[in-house]
Design a protein around this motif. Structure first.
Motif, PDB file in Angstrom:
ATOM      1  N   LEU A   2       0.832  -1.198   0.000  1.00  0.00           N
ATOM      2  CA  LEU A   2       0.000   0.000   0.000  1.00  0.00           C
ATOM      3  C   LEU A   2       0.867   1.248   0.000  1.00  0.00           C
ATOM      4  O   LEU A   2       1.738   1.401   0.831  1.00  0.00           O
ATOM      5  CB  LEU A   2      -0.872   0.025   1.255  1.00  0.00           C
ATOM      6  N   ASN A   3       0.614   2.124  -0.930  1.00  0.00           N
ATOM      7  CA  ASN A   3       1.362   3.375  -0.967  1.00  0.00           C
ATOM      8  C   ASN A   3       0.482   4.578  -0.702  1.00  0.00           C
ATOM      9  O   ASN A   3       0.885   5.713  -0.902  1.00  0.00           O
ATOM     10  CB  ASN A   3       2.070   3.526  -2.310  1.00  0.00           C
ATOM     11  N   THR A   4      -0.738   4.314  -0.261  1.00  0.00           N
ATOM     12  CA  THR A   4      -1.643   5.414   0.023  1.00  0.00           C
ATOM     13  C   THR A   4      -1.797   5.596   1.529  1.00  0.00           C
ATOM     14  O   THR A   4      -1.566   4.670   2.295  1.00  0.00           O
ATOM     15  CB  THR A   4      -3.027   5.152  -0.589  1.00  0.00           C
ATOM     16  N   ALA A   5      -2.200   6.766   1.917  1.00  0.00           N
ATOM     17  CA  ALA A   5      -2.357   7.085   3.335  1.00  0.00           C
ATOM     18  C   ALA A   5      -3.504   6.276   3.940  1.00  0.00           C
ATOM     19  O   ALA A   5      -4.460   5.930   3.253  1.00  0.00           O
ATOM     20  CB  ALA A   5      -2.631   8.576   3.485  1.00  0.00           C
ATOM     21  N   PRO A   6      -3.389   5.966   5.241  1.00  0.00           N
ATOM     22  CA  PRO A   6      -4.480   5.261   5.917  1.00  0.00           C
ATOM     23  C   PRO A   6      -5.730   6.135   6.017  1.00  0.00           C
ATOM     24  O   PRO A   6      -5.647   7.358   5.926  1.00  0.00           O
ATOM     25  CB  PRO A   6      -3.925   4.990   7.318  1.00  0.00           C
ATOM     26  N   LEU A   7      -6.859   5.486   6.228  1.00  0.00           N
ATOM     27  CA  LEU A   7      -8.104   6.218   6.458  1.00  0.00           C
ATOM     28  C   LEU A   7      -8.067   6.889   7.824  1.00  0.00           C
ATOM     29  O   LEU A   7      -8.583   7.986   8.001  1.00  0.00           O
ATOM     30  CB  LEU A   7      -9.296   5.261   6.395  1.00  0.00           C
ATOM     31  N   SER A   8      -7.472   6.172   8.798  1.00  0.00           N
ATOM     32  CA  SER A   8      -7.366   6.768  10.124  1.00  0.00           C
ATOM     33  C   SER A   8      -6.162   6.222  10.870  1.00  0.00           C
ATOM     34  O   SER A   8      -5.684   5.111  10.596  1.00  0.00           O
ATOM     35  CB  SER A   8      -8.643   6.507  10.934  1.00  0.00           C
ATOM     36  N   GLN A  17       0.104   1.896  21.768  1.00  0.00           N
ATOM     37  CA  GLN A  17       0.029   1.313  20.437  1.00  0.00           C
ATOM     38  C   GLN A  17      -0.701   2.254  19.480  1.00  0.00           C
ATOM     39  O   GLN A  17      -1.431   3.143  19.907  1.00  0.00           O
ATOM     40  CB  GLN A  17      -0.682  -0.043  20.483  1.00  0.00           C
ATOM     41  N   VAL A  18      -0.450   2.020  18.191  1.00  0.00           N
ATOM     42  CA  VAL A  18      -1.118   2.794  17.149  1.00  0.00           C
ATOM     43  C   VAL A  18      -2.033   1.847  16.387  1.00  0.00           C
ATOM     44  O   VAL A  18      -1.614   0.739  16.031  1.00  0.00           O
ATOM     45  CB  VAL A  18      -0.089   3.430  16.186  1.00  0.00           C
ATOM     46  N   VAL A  19      -3.269   2.281  16.169  1.00  0.00           N
ATOM     47  CA  VAL A  19      -4.195   1.493  15.365  1.00  0.00           C
ATOM     48  C   VAL A  19      -4.368   2.209  14.031  1.00  0.00           C
ATOM     49  O   VAL A  19      -4.733   3.388  13.990  1.00  0.00           O
ATOM     50  CB  VAL A  19      -5.560   1.316  16.075  1.00  0.00           C
ATOM     51  N   VAL A  20      -4.048   1.506  12.950  1.00  0.00           N
ATOM     52  CA  VAL A  20      -4.088   2.080  11.615  1.00  0.00           C
ATOM     53  C   VAL A  20      -5.203   1.397  10.825  1.00  0.00           C
ATOM     54  O   VAL A  20      -5.267   0.167  10.775  1.00  0.00           O
ATOM     55  CB  VAL A  20      -2.753   1.843  10.872  1.00  0.00           C
ATOM     56  N   THR A  21      -6.082   2.201  10.219  1.00  0.00           N
ATOM     57  CA  THR A  21      -7.106   1.643   9.333  1.00  0.00           C
ATOM     58  C   THR A  21      -6.738   2.024   7.900  1.00  0.00           C
ATOM     59  O   THR A  21      -6.627   3.206   7.570  1.00  0.00           O
ATOM     60  CB  THR A  21      -8.505   2.183   9.672  1.00  0.00           C
ATOM     61  N   TRP A  22      -6.508   1.012   7.072  1.00  0.00           N
ATOM     62  CA  TRP A  22      -6.081   1.223   5.686  1.00  0.00           C
ATOM     63  C   TRP A  22      -7.290   1.307   4.765  1.00  0.00           C
ATOM     64  O   TRP A  22      -8.378   0.866   5.128  1.00  0.00           O
ATOM     65  CB  TRP A  22      -5.145   0.081   5.261  1.00  0.00           C
ATOM     66  N   PRO A  23      -7.072   1.866   3.544  1.00  0.00           N
ATOM     67  CA  PRO A  23      -8.196   2.031   2.600  1.00  0.00           C
ATOM     68  C   PRO A  23      -8.908   0.717   2.252  1.00  0.00           C
ATOM     69  O   PRO A  23     -10.075   0.734   1.890  1.00  0.00           O
ATOM     70  CB  PRO A  23      -7.538   2.648   1.364  1.00  0.00           C
ATOM     71  N   ASN A  66       3.695  13.088  12.557  1.00  0.00           N
ATOM     72  CA  ASN A  66       3.543  14.237  11.674  1.00  0.00           C
ATOM     73  C   ASN A  66       3.460  13.778  10.223  1.00  0.00           C
ATOM     74  O   ASN A  66       4.430  13.207   9.710  1.00  0.00           O
ATOM     75  CB  ASN A  66       4.725  15.193  11.854  1.00  0.00           C
ATOM     76  N   PRO A  67       2.321  14.007   9.558  1.00  0.00           N
ATOM     77  CA  PRO A  67       2.166  13.585   8.161  1.00  0.00           C
ATOM     78  C   PRO A  67       3.186  14.273   7.258  1.00  0.00           C
ATOM     79  O   PRO A  67       3.409  15.482   7.371  1.00  0.00           O
ATOM     80  CB  PRO A  67       0.738  14.025   7.805  1.00  0.00           C
ATOM     81  N   MET A  68       3.856  13.472   6.393  1.00  0.00           N
ATOM     82  CA  MET A  68       4.878  14.016   5.500  1.00  0.00           C
ATOM     83  C   MET A  68       4.509  13.761   4.038  1.00  0.00           C
ATOM     84  O   MET A  68       5.372  13.754   3.173  1.00  0.00           O
ATOM     85  CB  MET A  68       6.224  13.345   5.792  1.00  0.00           C
ATOM     86  N   GLY A  69       3.248  13.482   3.762  1.00  0.00           N
ATOM     87  CA  GLY A  69       2.840  13.197   2.391  1.00  0.00           C
ATOM     88  C   GLY A  69       2.939  11.724   2.063  1.00  0.00           C
ATOM     89  O   GLY A  69       1.935  11.044   1.920  1.00  0.00           O
ATOM     90  N   TYR A  70       4.169  11.218   1.977  1.00  0.00           N
ATOM     91  CA  TYR A  70       4.360   9.804   1.621  1.00  0.00           C
ATOM     92  C   TYR A  70       4.414   8.909   2.846  1.00  0.00           C
ATOM     93  O   TYR A  70       4.556   7.687   2.726  1.00  0.00           O
ATOM     94  CB  TYR A  70       5.630   9.642   0.780  1.00  0.00           C
ATOM     95  N   GLY A  71       4.317   9.514   4.026  1.00  0.00           N
ATOM     96  CA  GLY A  71       4.386   8.706   5.242  1.00  0.00           C
ATOM     97  C   GLY A  71       4.295   9.583   6.473  1.00  0.00           C
ATOM     98  O   GLY A  71       3.783  10.695   6.413  1.00  0.00           O
ATOM     99  N   LEU A  72       4.821   9.054   7.587  1.00  0.00           N
ATOM    100  CA  LEU A  72       4.730   9.764   8.860  1.00  0.00           C
ATOM    101  C   LEU A  72       6.095   9.940   9.495  1.00  0.00           C
ATOM    102  O   LEU A  72       6.878   8.985   9.566  1.00  0.00           O
ATOM    103  CB  LEU A  72       3.894   8.945   9.859  1.00  0.00           C
ATOM    104  N   GLN A  73       6.355  11.146   9.994  1.00  0.00           N
ATOM    105  CA  GLN A  73       7.509  11.348  10.849  1.00  0.00           C
ATOM    106  C   GLN A  73       7.040  11.070  12.268  1.00  0.00           C
ATOM    107  O   GLN A  73       5.994  11.562  12.688  1.00  0.00           O
ATOM    108  CB  GLN A  73       8.012  12.787  10.745  1.00  0.00           C
TER     109      GLN A  73
END
Ligand SMILES: [Zn+2]
Length: 95
Positions: A2-8, A17-23, A66-73
């Motif tokens: 996946l190269n797109t940002a998560p939904l949340s 922990q971090v919970v990531v919801t993908w498209p 911090n969102p960096m476009g292609y990912g997160l810092q």
């Protein structure tokens, strides 16, 4: 991959922990310690190659994303903020 940002993105300080919801509706849970240990910055990559991964504090916390476009810092409680995690890299990490 996946190269797109998560939904949340949901950072739980209580559960560390971090919970990531993908498209595609995949829901991924990643611990703060795992994220810190997988930091993709040059310094951490070199440390892992030298077998120094155990230096990651079990109690380390993720303070900010911090969102960096292609990912997160990611900014951690040990003061480390050099890692930028591309979406595809984040998606490959397990808990
Ligand atoms: Zn790093």
């Amino acid at each position: 991959m996946l190269n797109t940002a998560p939904l949340s993105l949901n950072n739980s300080h209580t559960l560390q922990q971090v919970v990531v919801t993908w498209p595609n509706n995949d829901i991924q849970t990643i611990s703060h310690q795992r994220l810190r240990g997988a930091c993709p910055c040059a310094k951490c990559r070199a440390a892992r190659i030298q077998g120094k991964i155990a230096l990651v504090d079990a109690d380390v916390k993720l303070i900010a994303m911090n969102p960096m476009g292609y990912g997160l810092q990611m900014v951690f409680s040990d003061g480390h903020d050099r890692g930028i995690y591309p979406w595809s890299y984040l998606h490959e990490l397990s808990t």
